[in-house]
Enzyme design. Structure first.
Site: not given
Length: 323
Positions: A115, A139, A143
């Site tokens: 991402s 998040y 990643k």
């Protein structure tokens, strides 16, 4: 023999499965259906319904597999701030189990659906693969840790891998597949229009041509094809970069998105204008030059095509659309 697609019943993963089929490559799906939709998986594609945290199920799914495209994960950056432990469990602990079982099974190729959240809020207008990573959510951090795990296992155990970073994924490659995320711009706008509400724009005073944020939006089919191209490059033993950005190099503003949605849907509306939200940068756009060189990456869809395909899929979903 074929490739395992984790999260293959999700919006992005299901497109990856279809891209493998189009390339004549067999695919197997591992998905717990926590956010995936079983009908998204094409008929005849084997499905292991389980979480990546289920070690025995992962072991079963890897039987007879050449490589893995790892799409599964908890993908809601904003929610991850309230649920950091859940985010790390789903995105980091699950990755560890997947890699351990891959090593045990002798599967040595992995394409990671990463991402652009790994960049956080970069201090440059055009992001490259060497732009500093400063994630601002659990998040994004999860990643980035996933990328670190791949690099470490690659050095220690010879894992062949690459990670694909991207921003906003939109559109549909077939009307049967739609984006049901409650947090993404297109579903939010479509949901408002379908239910008689007015879509909202947050911030009109950014340093951009029309005053609204500029972001990268890429068509999900273009993204899926890039994942398959990366898998094919790994399978062929060709040299591959550890990181690729999948970006437009130009981006689109929120106002442009709204104008295009109005044009495509035929629904006349004027968005509600609200103050900007904290932390939203003026412009974040990535260059996809490295991916173009190695993976044949290009933006094959215009913004109008992205909106039109997404709207068609949303309309086809009808009463089956979540919520």
């Amino acid at each position: 023999m074929g490739w395992l697609v984790t999260g293959g019943a999700g919006y992005i993963g299901a497109h990856v499965v279809r891209a493998f089929q189009a390339a004549g490559i067999e695919a197997t799906v591992l998905d717990d259906l926590s956010s995936g939709i079983s009908s998204f998986v094409p008929d005849g594609v084997p499905v292991v319904r389980a979480s990546l945290l289920d070690r025995a199920a992962v072991r079963e799914a890897l039987h007879g597999i050449d490589g893995v495209v790892h799409v599964a994960g908890f993908k809601y950056a904003g929610v991850s701030v309230q649920r950091p432990l859940h985010t790390y469990e789903q995105n980091v602990s699950a990755m560890v189990i997947l890699l351990q079982e891959m090593l045990e099974a002798g599967v040595d190729k992995l394409v990671f659906s990463s991402s652009a959240a790994t960049f956080g809020v970069p201090d440059v207008d055009l992001v490259t693969e060497t732009t500093a990573t400063r994630p601002e959510s659990p998040y994004g951090e999860s990643k980035l840790i996933g990328e670190w795990l791949l690099a470490d296992v690659g050095r220690a155990n010879g894992l062949q891998h690459t990670s694909l970073r991207y921003f906003n994924v939109v559109g549909s490659g077939t009307p049967e597949l739609y984006d049901a995320s409650p947090h993404n711009l297109f579903p939010l706008v479509f949901d408002a229009l379908v239910n008689g509400r007015t879509p909202k724009i947050f911030g009109t005073d950014y340093d951009t041509p029309d005053g609204t944020c500029v972001r990268d939006y890429i068509h999900v089919s273009d993204l899926a094809e890039a994942h398959v191209a990366a898998a094919q490059r790994l399978a062929a033993g060709q040299e591959i970069e550890p990181i690729y950005n999948l970006g437009s190099g130009e981006g689109s503003s929120v106002r442009q998105i709204m104008d295009t949605i109005r044009e495509v849907t035929g629904i006349d509306f004027e968005p509600e204008l609200h103050p900007r939200r904290p932390g939203d940068p003026d412009r974040i756009v990535a260059t996809g030059e490295l991916a173009a060189r190695d993976l044949g990456w290009q933006m094959r869809h215009t913004l109008q095509q992205m909106v039109a395909s997404a709207w068609e899929a949303r309309q086809k979903a009808g009463d089956s659309y979540p919520g």
